[in-house]
Design a protein around this motif. Structure first.
Motif, PDB file in Angstrom:
ATOM      1  N   ASP A 283       0.695  -1.087  -0.055  1.00 39.30           N
ATOM      2  CA  ASP A 283      -0.027   0.216   0.221  1.00 39.30           C
ATOM      3  C   ASP A 283       0.872   1.236   0.204  1.00 39.30           C
ATOM      4  O   ASP A 283       0.552   2.192  -0.563  1.00 39.30           O
ATOM      5  N   ALA A 284       1.983   1.284   0.714  1.00 41.14           N
ATOM      6  CA  ALA A 284       2.912   2.455   1.068  1.00 41.14           C
ATOM      7  C   ALA A 284       3.470   2.689  -0.392  1.00 41.14           C
ATOM      8  O   ALA A 284       3.806   3.717  -0.990  1.00 41.14           O
ATOM      9  N   LEU A 285       4.013   1.584  -0.996  1.00 38.32           N
ATOM     10  CA  LEU A 285       4.704   1.459  -2.214  1.00 38.32           C
ATOM     11  C   LEU A 285       3.666   2.338  -3.449  1.00 38.32           C
ATOM     12  O   LEU A 285       4.106   3.106  -4.236  1.00 38.32           O
ATOM     13  N   ALA A 286       2.476   1.898  -3.324  1.00 41.35           N
ATOM     14  CA  ALA A 286       1.542   2.503  -4.256  1.00 41.35           C
ATOM     15  C   ALA A 286       1.108   3.926  -4.226  1.00 41.35           C
ATOM     16  O   ALA A 286       1.265   4.589  -4.919  1.00 41.35           O
ATOM     17  N   GLY A 287       1.292   4.282  -3.094  1.00 41.25           N
ATOM     18  CA  GLY A 287       1.107   5.746  -2.610  1.00 41.25           C
ATOM     19  C   GLY A 287       2.273   6.433  -3.246  1.00 41.25           C
ATOM     20  O   GLY A 287       2.319   7.485  -3.396  1.00 41.25           O
TER      21      GLY A 287
ATOM     22  N   ARG B  27       2.554   6.022  -7.078  1.00 46.88           N
ATOM     23  CA  ARG B  27       1.324   6.275  -7.736  1.00 46.88           C
ATOM     24  C   ARG B  27       0.930   5.319  -8.962  1.00 46.88           C
ATOM     25  O   ARG B  27       0.455   5.818  -9.760  1.00 46.88           O
ATOM     26  N   GLU B  28       1.526   3.983  -8.612  1.00 52.15           N
ATOM     27  CA  GLU B  28       1.340   3.181  -9.790  1.00 52.15           C
ATOM     28  C   GLU B  28       0.824   1.911  -9.049  1.00 52.15           C
ATOM     29  O   GLU B  28       0.802   1.883  -7.986  1.00 52.15           O
ATOM     30  N   SER B  29       0.347   0.986  -9.930  1.00 51.78           N
ATOM     31  CA  SER B  29      -0.207  -0.342  -9.308  1.00 51.78           C
ATOM     32  C   SER B  29       0.905  -1.159  -8.851  1.00 51.78           C
ATOM     33  O   SER B  29       2.096  -1.022  -9.455  1.00 51.78           O
ATOM     34  N   VAL B  30       0.661  -1.992  -7.746  1.00 47.73           N
ATOM     35  CA  VAL B  30       1.646  -2.641  -7.172  1.00 47.73           C
ATOM     36  C   VAL B  30       1.217  -4.345  -7.016  1.00 47.73           C
ATOM     37  O   VAL B  30       0.081  -4.490  -6.931  1.00 47.73           O
ATOM     38  N   TRP B  31       2.160  -5.027  -7.451  1.00 42.78           N
ATOM     39  CA  TRP B  31       2.139  -6.364  -7.946  1.00 42.78           C
ATOM     40  C   TRP B  31       3.094  -7.299  -6.775  1.00 42.78           C
ATOM     41  O   TRP B  31       4.183  -6.989  -6.737  1.00 42.78           O
ATOM     42  N   ILE B  32       2.843  -8.409  -6.187  1.00 41.59           N
ATOM     43  CA  ILE B  32       3.448  -9.099  -5.366  1.00 41.59           C
ATOM     44  C   ILE B  32       3.282 -10.586  -6.025  1.00 41.59           C
ATOM     45  O   ILE B  32       2.233 -10.910  -6.077  1.00 41.59           O
ATOM     46  N   GLY B  33       4.402 -11.127  -6.340  1.00 40.58           N
ATOM     47  CA  GLY B  33       4.377 -12.403  -6.981  1.00 40.58           C
ATOM     48  C   GLY B  33       5.370 -13.311  -6.200  1.00 40.58           C
ATOM     49  O   GLY B  33       6.368 -13.284  -5.615  1.00 40.58           O
TER      50      GLY B  33
ATOM     51  N   VAL C  51      -0.068 -12.792  -5.949  1.00 41.37           N
ATOM     52  CA  VAL C  51      -0.568 -13.012  -4.727  1.00 41.37           C
ATOM     53  C   VAL C  51      -1.277 -11.923  -4.193  1.00 41.37           C
ATOM     54  O   VAL C  51      -1.990 -11.936  -3.028  1.00 41.37           O
ATOM     55  N   HIS C  52      -0.974 -10.565  -4.518  1.00 37.01           N
ATOM     56  CA  HIS C  52      -1.410  -9.440  -4.109  1.00 37.01           C
ATOM     57  C   HIS C  52      -1.401  -8.451  -5.076  1.00 37.01           C
ATOM     58  O   HIS C  52      -0.461  -8.396  -5.855  1.00 37.01           O
ATOM     59  N   HIS C  53      -2.308  -7.589  -5.086  1.00 39.16           N
ATOM     60  CA  HIS C  53      -2.501  -6.521  -6.318  1.00 39.16           C
ATOM     61  C   HIS C  53      -3.150  -5.238  -5.432  1.00 39.16           C
ATOM     62  O   HIS C  53      -4.187  -5.347  -5.233  1.00 39.16           O
ATOM     63  N   VAL C  54      -2.226  -4.157  -5.584  1.00 41.82           N
ATOM     64  CA  VAL C  54      -2.840  -2.997  -5.118  1.00 41.82           C
ATOM     65  C   VAL C  54      -2.920  -2.052  -6.277  1.00 41.82           C
ATOM     66  O   VAL C  54      -2.222  -1.963  -7.286  1.00 41.82           O
ATOM     67  N   PHE C  55      -4.283  -1.464  -6.453  1.00 42.37           N
ATOM     68  CA  PHE C  55      -4.817  -0.556  -7.644  1.00 42.37           C
ATOM     69  C   PHE C  55      -3.790   0.625  -7.644  1.00 42.37           C
ATOM     70  O   PHE C  55      -3.309   1.282  -6.589  1.00 42.37           O
TER      71      PHE C  55
ATOM     72  N   GLY D  64       9.816 -14.363  -2.990  1.00 44.19           N
ATOM     73  CA  GLY D  64       8.682 -13.647  -3.756  1.00 44.19           C
ATOM     74  C   GLY D  64       9.455 -12.389  -4.320  1.00 44.19           C
ATOM     75  O   GLY D  64      10.830 -12.230  -4.293  1.00 44.19           O
ATOM     76  N   ALA D  65       8.675 -11.532  -5.010  1.00 49.67           N
ATOM     77  CA  ALA D  65       9.002 -10.314  -5.417  1.00 49.67           C
ATOM     78  C   ALA D  65       7.709  -9.180  -5.438  1.00 49.67           C
ATOM     79  O   ALA D  65       6.720  -9.565  -5.383  1.00 49.67           O
ATOM     80  N   ILE D  66       8.352  -7.953  -5.309  1.00 52.86           N
ATOM     81  CA  ILE D  66       7.484  -6.904  -5.442  1.00 52.86           C
ATOM     82  C   ILE D  66       7.757  -5.804  -6.517  1.00 52.86           C
ATOM     83  O   ILE D  66       8.911  -5.638  -6.735  1.00 52.86           O
ATOM     84  N   GLY D  67       6.758  -5.502  -7.108  1.00 52.05           N
ATOM     85  CA  GLY D  67       7.092  -4.336  -8.154  1.00 52.05           C
ATOM     86  C   GLY D  67       6.055  -3.674  -8.566  1.00 52.05           C
ATOM     87  O   GLY D  67       4.754  -3.572  -8.108  1.00 52.05           O
ATOM     88  N   VAL D  68       5.994  -2.664  -9.391  1.00 52.18           N
ATOM     89  CA  VAL D  68       4.938  -1.867  -9.960  1.00 52.18           C
ATOM     90  C   VAL D  68       4.936  -1.936 -11.361  1.00 52.18           C
ATOM     91  O   VAL D  68       5.835  -2.529 -12.075  1.00 52.18           O
ATOM     92  N   ARG D  69       3.650  -1.633 -11.970  1.00 48.68           N
ATOM     93  CA  ARG D  69       3.509  -1.809 -13.460  1.00 48.68           C
ATOM     94  C   ARG D  69       2.661  -0.521 -13.594  1.00 48.68           C
ATOM     95  O   ARG D  69       1.777  -0.132 -13.013  1.00 48.68           O
TER      96      ARG D  69
END
Length: 298
Positions: free
Chosen positions: A91-95, A98-104, A114-118, A260-265
């Motif tokens: 959530d903090a990374l999305a803020g 200002r992009e969507s965040v994906w955890i895989g 496994v998680h996606h923040v709009f 795992g990995a966390i990223g933005v798209r």
């Protein structure tokens, strides 16, 4: 492992087809893709409908995945430690970005989201939790392959090539792109799954191409993974979807193993310049990955 049960393999194959193709499939499409007689297929479908794994549209007679599978999948994700420990940081990374965040995490040679923040704006977005992404065409996947503790980057050549939901394949073609074929055991072929999901069918030893920028050769992939290990993060510029960029970094557990990995798209206009990722966003992603790693190490 000993002998497997053919009927269970066939049922799993049907579920994979329903998950990888259009929203609904008819008996003829499923029978041809699975290489099974319609009578045999009907019996399996009746059982899957009975247990709630598959639903049949009363008006069209076509089949789709059932609500019971969603419940099972949600139960798995809810107890997934990686997801639980990552929620606040995502959530903090999305803020910040200002992009969507994906955890895989790695799953069947691909990347399970496994998680996606709009993205924090008012644009229309689709939740991607549960999507299986192709490892070679995404930043998340490159990270997971580069830091694979078993050191098997070649696994990408035997994995489902399923990107974000794409346009449905043309109905009822004889045997061309967009039609999922089957193995002798009744499981959809992986190359066909890649085609059904929007990628070009992959030849032996060649990865599915989703755009002209997708890495498809073993040599190119190996060089890319070496670069990822050297800098500690990965990116893809229009390799999965034209006009989109992703940036990701590894998440490690207390043993130092990448779990795992966390990223933005987001849009290439926002996340890249002259083909290179925005270094400020890279720093945000790496900060989040390190924070989750510290949390997992406690």
């Amino acid at each position: 492992m000993g002998e497997t049960i053919q009927s269970v393999e066939r049922a799993a194959g049907i579920l994979r087809l329903l998950a990888s193709g259009p929203r609904e499939l008819g008996v003829a499409e499923l029978a041809r893709a699975m290489g099974l007689p319609k009578g045999t297929l009907h019996g399996i479908l009746r059982t899957l409908v009975h247990v709630g794994f598959v639903e049949q549209d009363a008006a069209t007679g076509r089949y789709r995945l059932g609500g019971t599978l969603l419940h099972l999948g949600s139960s798995y994700l809810d107890v997934n430690v990686l997801r639980t420990r990552s929620l606040n940081w995502a959530d903090a990374l999305a803020g910040r970005s200002r992009e969507s965040v994906w955890i895989g995490t790695a799953h069947e040679g691909g990347v399970l989201v496994v998680h996606h923040v709009f993205r924090p704006d008012d644009s229309m977005q689709v939740l991607q939790v549960g999507t299986l992404l192709p490892a070679h065409a995404t930043a998340l996947g490159k990270v997971l392959m580069a830091y694979d503790p078993y050191g098997d980057p070649g696994a990408a050549f035997h994995a489902p090539s399923a990107p974000e939901p794409a346009a449905a394949p043309a109905p009822e073609p004889a045997a061309g792109p967009g039609t999922a074929s089957a193995t002798a055991a009744g499981t959809p072929s992986l190359a066909a799954l890649g085609a059904a999901a929007g990628g070009e069918p992959a030849a032996e030893g060649v990865l599915a191409a989703f755009t002209p920028r997708t890495l498809t050769s073993a040599d190119d992939l190996a060089k890319e993974l070496e670069l990822v290990r050297g800098r500690g993060w990965a990116y893809d510029v229009e390799e999965l979807v034209e006009g989109e960029v992703s940036i990701a970094a590894p998440i490690r557990d207390a043993r130092g193993v990448t779990v795992g990995a966390i990223g933005v798209r987001g849009a290439v206009e926002r996340l890249a310049e002259a083909g290179e990722p925005n270094i400020t966003i890279v720093s945000y992603v790496r900060d989040a990955a390190r924070a989750i790693t510290r949390d997992l190490s406690r």
